[in-house]
Design a protein around this motif. Structure first.
Motif, PDB file in Angstrom:
ATOM      1  N   HIS A  66      36.621 -63.379 -43.735  1.00  0.00           N
ATOM      2  CA  HIS A  66      35.572 -64.137 -44.415  1.00  0.00           C
ATOM      3  C   HIS A  66      34.935 -65.146 -43.464  1.00  0.00           C
ATOM      4  O   HIS A  66      33.705 -65.317 -43.447  1.00  0.00           O
ATOM      5  N   GLN A  67      35.758 -65.823 -42.674  1.00  0.00           N
ATOM      6  CA  GLN A  67      35.228 -66.833 -41.751  1.00  0.00           C
ATOM      7  C   GLN A  67      34.355 -66.195 -40.678  1.00  0.00           C
ATOM      8  O   GLN A  67      33.309 -66.739 -40.307  1.00  0.00           O
ATOM      9  N   VAL A  68      34.777 -65.045 -40.179  1.00  0.00           N
ATOM     10  CA  VAL A  68      33.996 -64.375 -39.143  1.00  0.00           C
ATOM     11  C   VAL A  68      32.678 -63.862 -39.723  1.00  0.00           C
ATOM     12  O   VAL A  68      31.612 -64.001 -39.111  1.00  0.00           O
ATOM     13  N   ARG A  69      32.736 -63.274 -40.904  1.00  0.00           N
ATOM     14  CA  ARG A  69      31.512 -62.747 -41.512  1.00  0.00           C
ATOM     15  C   ARG A  69      30.492 -63.847 -41.785  1.00  0.00           C
ATOM     16  O   ARG A  69      29.289 -63.619 -41.720  1.00  0.00           O
ATOM     17  N   SER A  70      30.977 -65.030 -42.100  1.00  0.00           N
ATOM     18  CA  SER A  70      30.069 -66.140 -42.408  1.00  0.00           C
ATOM     19  C   SER A  70      29.274 -66.581 -41.192  1.00  0.00           C
ATOM     20  O   SER A  70      28.281 -67.304 -41.323  1.00  0.00           O
ATOM     21  N   ALA A  71      29.692 -66.156 -40.003  1.00  0.00           N
ATOM     22  CA  ALA A  71      29.019 -66.582 -38.775  1.00  0.00           C
ATOM     23  C   ALA A  71      27.965 -65.582 -38.317  1.00  0.00           C
ATOM     24  O   ALA A  71      27.435 -65.701 -37.213  1.00  0.00           O
ATOM     25  N   SER A  72      27.647 -64.616 -39.162  1.00  0.00           N
ATOM     26  CA  SER A  72      26.757 -63.533 -38.739  1.00  0.00           C
ATOM     27  C   SER A  72      25.416 -64.048 -38.243  1.00  0.00           C
ATOM     28  O   SER A  72      24.924 -63.644 -37.189  1.00  0.00           O
ATOM     29  N   GLU A  73      24.795 -64.955 -38.999  1.00  0.00           N
ATOM     30  CA  GLU A  73      23.480 -65.460 -38.608  1.00  0.00           C
ATOM     31  C   GLU A  73      23.538 -66.294 -37.332  1.00  0.00           C
ATOM     32  O   GLU A  73      22.561 -66.367 -36.593  1.00  0.00           O
TER      33      GLU A  73
ATOM     34  N   ASP B  24      26.631 -57.167 -36.014  1.00  0.00           N
ATOM     35  CA  ASP B  24      26.630 -57.066 -37.472  1.00  0.00           C
ATOM     36  C   ASP B  24      28.042 -57.345 -37.978  1.00  0.00           C
ATOM     37  O   ASP B  24      28.881 -56.435 -38.064  1.00  0.00           O
ATOM     38  N   LEU B  25      28.306 -58.592 -38.305  1.00  0.00           N
ATOM     39  CA  LEU B  25      29.655 -58.992 -38.708  1.00  0.00           C
ATOM     40  C   LEU B  25      29.993 -58.580 -40.131  1.00  0.00           C
ATOM     41  O   LEU B  25      31.133 -58.775 -40.570  1.00  0.00           O
ATOM     42  N   SER B  26      29.019 -58.024 -40.858  1.00  0.00           N
ATOM     43  CA  SER B  26      29.346 -57.491 -42.184  1.00  0.00           C
ATOM     44  C   SER B  26      30.250 -56.263 -42.055  1.00  0.00           C
ATOM     45  O   SER B  26      30.913 -55.871 -43.019  1.00  0.00           O
ATOM     46  N   GLN B  27      30.289 -55.657 -40.884  1.00  0.00           N
ATOM     47  CA  GLN B  27      31.162 -54.518 -40.622  1.00  0.00           C
ATOM     48  C   GLN B  27      32.554 -54.955 -40.179  1.00  0.00           C
ATOM     49  O   GLN B  27      33.430 -54.109 -39.977  1.00  0.00           O
ATOM     50  N   PHE B  28      32.761 -56.250 -40.040  1.00  0.00           N
ATOM     51  CA  PHE B  28      34.043 -56.765 -39.559  1.00  0.00           C
ATOM     52  C   PHE B  28      35.097 -56.631 -40.651  1.00  0.00           C
ATOM     53  O   PHE B  28      34.893 -57.033 -41.802  1.00  0.00           O
ATOM     54  N   THR B  29      36.262 -56.048 -40.317  1.00  0.00           N
ATOM     55  CA  THR B  29      37.354 -55.860 -41.271  1.00  0.00           C
ATOM     56  C   THR B  29      38.665 -56.339 -40.646  1.00  0.00           C
ATOM     57  O   THR B  29      38.715 -56.738 -39.478  1.00  0.00           O
ATOM     58  N   ALA B  30      39.723 -56.273 -41.455  1.00  0.00           N
ATOM     59  CA  ALA B  30      41.040 -56.691 -40.977  1.00  0.00           C
ATOM     60  C   ALA B  30      41.550 -55.799 -39.848  1.00  0.00           C
ATOM     61  O   ALA B  30      42.418 -56.215 -39.077  1.00  0.00           O
ATOM     62  N   SER B  31      41.028 -54.586 -39.737  1.00  0.00           N
ATOM     63  CA  SER B  31      41.448 -53.701 -38.646  1.00  0.00           C
ATOM     64  C   SER B  31      40.969 -54.205 -37.292  1.00  0.00           C
ATOM     65  O   SER B  31      41.448 -53.735 -36.253  1.00  0.00           O
TER      66      SER B  31
ATOM     67  N   LEU C 107      35.201 -57.527 -31.784  1.00  0.00           N
ATOM     68  CA  LEU C 107      33.907 -57.548 -32.459  1.00  0.00           C
ATOM     69  C   LEU C 107      33.205 -56.197 -32.335  1.00  0.00           C
ATOM     70  O   LEU C 107      33.373 -55.490 -31.338  1.00  0.00           O
ATOM     71  N   PRO C 108      32.415 -55.836 -33.341  1.00  0.00           N
ATOM     72  CA  PRO C 108      31.616 -54.610 -33.236  1.00  0.00           C
ATOM     73  C   PRO C 108      30.568 -54.732 -32.129  1.00  0.00           C
ATOM     74  O   PRO C 108      30.281 -55.833 -31.636  1.00  0.00           O
ATOM     75  N   ALA C 109      29.992 -53.616 -31.762  1.00  0.00           N
ATOM     76  CA  ALA C 109      28.977 -53.608 -30.706  1.00  0.00           C
ATOM     77  C   ALA C 109      27.691 -54.270 -31.201  1.00  0.00           C
ATOM     78  O   ALA C 109      27.326 -54.147 -32.374  1.00  0.00           O
ATOM     79  N   PRO C 110      26.986 -54.976 -30.332  1.00  0.00           N
ATOM     80  CA  PRO C 110      25.710 -55.590 -30.726  1.00  0.00           C
ATOM     81  C   PRO C 110      24.625 -54.512 -30.879  1.00  0.00           C
ATOM     82  O   PRO C 110      24.724 -53.430 -30.301  1.00  0.00           O
ATOM     83  N   LYS C 111      23.608 -54.864 -31.636  1.00  0.00           N
ATOM     84  CA  LYS C 111      22.510 -53.926 -31.836  1.00  0.00           C
ATOM     85  C   LYS C 111      21.254 -54.700 -32.226  1.00  0.00           C
ATOM     86  O   LYS C 111      21.299 -55.899 -32.534  1.00  0.00           O
TER      87      LYS C 111
END
Length: 253
Positions: free
Chosen positions: A84-91, A134-141, A154-158
């Protein structure tokens, strides 16, 4: 004889009393024994009844406590909290590339294979490209803990978005040629110029490393957020950008 006669009944009475007394002793013993047994049995019944009542009270109390117990408090898994904390930093991880370009366009009027007129449009455009992770793709894995160190992959940038700022863009020149023989295609040429400008801006953003900038911002921001949240040793690992995918993002803009 009178005395003998007088004493005989007395003697007989005492003898009968003795016999009656000797007979009543066993009977009295049995009665006492029966009374004691009856009393003991009554006490046992009383004690058992008290025990049953106490057990019943305990059962009732346990049942009451079972149904009146407060609901359990929701528990938050640490991994879910980190996600949740990581996803909140998406912007906050977004890198912006801005560019101004001048794009010429034209359209001919033909008669058969002969060009009889030409319309030209010169468009000055200001565009922006937003790239990020895109941190919305970030999961516990994407999390791993090893030797008290939290590893975050972290996922790849795009390319997230690209657009022309129409308020800062304009048609610099529009000319239909000699005697205005060129086709009246201002709207068509302006749309073409905007599409060509945006394509050029996206390609320039990719070659100048906008995805690398997004990776650096994501690493910095996520590390800062998790360190502030109390994680002392955080290692954020980024995924190298795909330059071909970045270039392909301009297709169809």
């Amino acid at each position: 004889m009178l005395l003998a006669r007088g004493f005989k009944p007395i003697f007989l009475m005492n003898d009968r009393a003795t016999k009656n007394s000797s007979l009543s002793l066993p009977l009295l013993f049995v009665r006492n024994l029966w009374s004691m047994a009856t009393g003991t049995l009554a006490l046992m019944i009383l004690f058992n009844a008290i025990g049953v009542l106490r057990a019943g009270d305990r059962i009732v109390a346990q049942v009451r406590d079972f149904f009146s117990a407060p609901p359990p408090q929701p528990q938050v898994e640490p991994s879910n909290l980190i996600v949740h904390q990581v996803r909140s930093a998406s912007e906050l991880t977004t890198a912006v590339f801005a560019m101004e370009a001048v794009v010429p366009t034209h359209k001919d009027r033909t008669l058969g294979k002969l060009v009889v007129g030409k319309t030209s449009l010169l468009y000055t455009a200001y565009g922006e490209v937003r790239a990020g992770v895109d941190l919305s793709q970030f999961t516990a894995s994407n999390l791993r803990t090893e030797n008290n160190t939290l590893y975050v992959q972290l996922p790849a940038p795009k390319i997230l978005d690209s657009k022309i700022d129409v308020n800062r863009s304009e048609v610099y020149n529009y000319n239909r040629g000699f005697l205005n023989l060129g086709p009246d295609a201002a709207a068509e040429l302006q749309t073409l110029a905007q599409r060509e400008t945006l394509d050029k801006i996206v390609k320039n953003a990719c070659t100048q490393g906008v995805l690398d900038d997004a990776n650096e911002r994501a690493e910095l921001v996520v590390t800062k957020i998790l360190s502030t949240a109390g994680y002392s040793d955080v290692r954020v690992q980024t995924t190298p950008p795909d330059l071909q995918a970045c270039q392909a993002a301009s297709v169809g803009v």
